[in-house]
Design a protein around this motif. Structure first.
Motif, mmCIF file in Angstrom:
data_model
loop_
_atom_site.group_PDB
_atom_site.id
_atom_site.type_symbol
_atom_site.label_atom_id
_atom_site.label_comp_id
_atom_site.label_asym_id
_atom_site.label_seq_id
_atom_site.Cartn_x
_atom_site.Cartn_y
_atom_site.Cartn_z
ATOM 1 N N PHE A 196 0.848 -1.187 0.000
ATOM 2 C CA PHE A 196 0.000 0.000 0.000
ATOM 3 C C PHE A 196 0.888 1.243 0.000
ATOM 4 C CE2 PHE A 196 -2.921 -3.223 0.999
ATOM 5 C CZ PHE A 196 -4.178 -2.757 0.635
ATOM 6 N N PHE A 197 0.737 2.049 -1.066
ATOM 7 C CA PHE A 197 1.480 3.290 -1.217
ATOM 8 C C PHE A 197 0.496 4.421 -1.455
ATOM 9 C CE2 PHE A 197 4.805 0.257 -2.720
ATOM 10 C CZ PHE A 197 5.745 0.523 -1.734
ATOM 11 N N PHE A 198 0.991 5.632 -1.353
ATOM 12 C CA PHE A 198 0.147 6.800 -1.582
ATOM 13 C C PHE A 198 0.311 7.282 -3.023
ATOM 14 C CE2 PHE A 198 0.440 6.678 2.973
ATOM 15 C CZ PHE A 198 -0.857 6.982 3.348
ATOM 16 N N SER A 199 -0.819 7.636 -3.627
ATOM 17 C CA SER A 199 -0.827 8.154 -4.996
ATOM 18 C C SER A 199 -0.357 9.607 -4.980
ATOM 19 C CB SER A 199 -2.244 8.065 -5.568
ATOM 20 O OG SER A 199 -3.076 9.026 -4.935
ATOM 21 N N PRO A 200 -0.104 10.191 -6.148
ATOM 22 C CA PRO A 200 0.270 11.605 -6.197
ATOM 23 C C PRO A 200 -0.791 12.522 -5.574
ATOM 24 C CG PRO A 200 0.780 10.577 -8.286
ATOM 25 C CD PRO A 200 0.010 9.560 -7.469
ATOM 26 N N SER A 201 -2.056 12.084 -5.587
ATOM 27 C CA SER A 201 -3.120 12.902 -4.998
ATOM 28 C C SER A 201 -3.312 12.627 -3.506
ATOM 29 C CB SER A 201 -4.436 12.672 -5.749
ATOM 30 O OG SER A 201 -4.856 11.330 -5.583
ATOM 31 N N GLY A 202 -2.506 11.708 -2.936
ATOM 32 C CA GLY A 202 -2.567 11.456 -1.497
ATOM 33 C C GLY A 202 -3.469 10.324 -1.067
ATOM 34 N N GLU A 203 -3.993 9.542 -2.003
ATOM 35 C CA GLU A 203 -4.852 8.407 -1.667
ATOM 36 C C GLU A 203 -4.017 7.177 -1.369
ATOM 37 O OE1 GLU A 203 -8.742 7.446 -3.793
ATOM 38 O OE2 GLU A 203 -7.623 8.672 -5.215
ATOM 39 N N LEU A 204 -4.417 6.404 -0.370
ATOM 40 C CA LEU A 204 -3.762 5.139 -0.070
ATOM 41 C C LEU A 204 -4.300 4.096 -1.047
ATOM 42 C CD1 LEU A 204 -1.804 3.643 1.813
ATOM 43 C CD2 LEU A 204 -3.769 3.132 3.285
ATOM 44 N N LEU A 205 -3.395 3.483 -1.822
ATOM 45 C CA LEU A 205 -3.800 2.552 -2.876
ATOM 46 C C LEU A 205 -3.097 1.206 -2.724
ATOM 47 C CD1 LEU A 205 -3.417 4.859 -6.015
ATOM 48 C CD2 LEU A 205 -5.527 4.299 -4.809
ATOM 49 N N PRO A 206 -3.804 0.105 -3.043
ATOM 50 C CA PRO A 206 -3.129 -1.189 -3.114
ATOM 51 C C PRO A 206 -2.325 -1.266 -4.408
ATOM 52 C CG PRO A 206 -5.445 -1.446 -3.647
ATOM 53 C CD PRO A 206 -5.239 -0.002 -3.273
ATOM 54 N N VAL A 207 -1.073 -1.679 -4.291
ATOM 55 C CA VAL A 207 -0.191 -1.753 -5.457
ATOM 56 C C VAL A 207 0.374 -3.169 -5.533
ATOM 57 C CG1 VAL A 207 1.902 -0.845 -6.530
ATOM 58 C CG2 VAL A 207 0.415 0.676 -5.207
ATOM 59 N N PRO A 208 -0.043 -3.948 -6.541
ATOM 60 C CA PRO A 208 0.527 -5.289 -6.662
ATOM 61 C C PRO A 208 1.946 -5.225 -7.203
ATOM 62 C CG PRO A 208 -1.024 -4.899 -8.432
ATOM 63 C CD PRO A 208 -1.052 -3.685 -7.556
ATOM 64 N N ARG A 209 2.836 -5.956 -6.574
ATOM 65 C CA ARG A 209 4.211 -6.047 -7.057
ATOM 66 C C ARG A 209 4.466 -7.519 -7.371
ATOM 67 N NH1 ARG A 209 9.099 -3.830 -3.471
ATOM 68 N NH2 ARG A 209 8.107 -1.839 -3.933
ATOM 69 N N ILE A 210 4.794 -7.791 -8.617
ATOM 70 C CA ILE A 210 5.047 -9.161 -9.056
ATOM 71 C C ILE A 210 6.363 -9.633 -8.451
ATOM 72 C CG2 ILE A 210 5.349 -10.653 -11.072
ATOM 73 C CD1 ILE A 210 2.553 -9.337 -10.810
ATOM 74 N N VAL A 211 6.351 -10.865 -7.931
ATOM 75 C CA VAL A 211 7.570 -11.456 -7.378
ATOM 76 C C VAL A 211 8.069 -12.512 -8.356
ATOM 77 C CG1 VAL A 211 7.019 -10.968 -4.991
ATOM 78 C CG2 VAL A 211 6.251 -13.094 -5.999
ATOM 79 N N GLU A 212 9.375 -12.652 -8.425
ATOM 80 C CA GLU A 212 9.962 -13.575 -9.402
ATOM 81 C C GLU A 212 9.691 -15.032 -9.059
ATOM 82 O OE1 GLU A 212 13.986 -12.702 -10.380
ATOM 83 O OE2 GLU A 212 13.595 -10.564 -10.483
ATOM 84 N N ALA A 213 9.960 -15.421 -7.840
ATOM 85 C CA ALA A 213 9.736 -16.815 -7.440
ATOM 86 C C ALA A 213 8.507 -16.860 -6.550
ATOM 87 C CB ALA A 213 10.953 -17.353 -6.692
ATOM 88 N N PRO A 214 7.445 -17.553 -6.968
ATOM 89 C CA PRO A 214 6.247 -17.589 -6.137
ATOM 90 C C PRO A 214 6.514 -18.278 -4.802
ATOM 91 C CG PRO A 214 5.925 -18.828 -8.181
ATOM 92 C CD PRO A 214 7.319 -18.287 -8.199
#
Length: 190
Positions: free
Chosen positions: A57-75
């Motif tokens: 969870f990171f903040f967008s440029p407008s200040g909203e808390l957003l879920p951000v999927p990050r792909i991992v190499e090895a599941p």
């Protein structure tokens, strides 16, 4: 005298053309029906599978808390709901390291009071509906946005719907268990 007759013929021809031209626009004989209720709309998880991504969870440029999927190499294996697993600690560690290059280019950022320390996540303990995240940093001074970022990231790492409370424990004490304010919301029925 020829002009009025010519105008009358011209007007009649124009009226006939309009009738012929508007006939296809009048309909094709399909009867109008009422709206038929066919049930609720479909709801789907649009994120990549849990085994191949971490949800930060990171903040967008407008200040909203957003879920951000990050792909991992090895599941990694996804733990059963409510089980302690190395993935919660790994996800919190990734959050504390901050946005990666692509996420920064997209304008995503961490809360200003969240320290950037990839080694700060010490241990994760799951006790029923509560996940305790032990950190090697001070937690009582964290501002609300930093707490929200940590709580949501840990909650969604521990449970697919984020339906667990998260207690942050740091070098200076323990914070009361908190729930992530962001929840998956099904599409409204119209």
């Amino acid at each position: 005298m020829r002009k009025p007759v010519f105008r009358a013929r011209r007007a009649g021809l124009l009226a006939a053309l309009l009738v012929v031209a508007s006939a296809p626009l009048a309909g094709c004989g399909v009867q109008e029906t009422a709206v038929i209720d066919a049930g609720r709309p479909a709801v789907a998880d649009l994120f990549p599978p849990r085994e191949g991504r971490m949800l930060l969870f990171f903040f967008s440029p407008s200040g909203e808390l957003l879920p951000v999927p990050r792909i991992v190499e090895a599941p990694w294996p996804v733990p059963t709901e409510g089980a302690d697993g190395p993935d919660v600690r790994a996800v919190v560690t990734a959050l504390l390291a901050g946005p990666d290059k692509a996420e920064r280019r997209a304008g995503l950022r961490s809360a200003p009071s969240l320290p950037r320390s990839a080694s700060a996540a010490d241990r994760v303990v799951t006790d029923g509906p509560t996940v305790e995240v032990r950190l090697r940093l001070r937690v009582t001074g964290l501002a609300g946005p930093a707490r929200d970022q940590l709580v949501c990231t840990a909650a969604f790492a521990a449970h697919a719907q984020g339906a667990v409370s998260v207690s942050l424990v740091g070098q200076d004490g323990r914070l009361a268990p908190a729930d992530c304010s962001l929840r998956p919301v099904p599409a409204p029925v119209r």
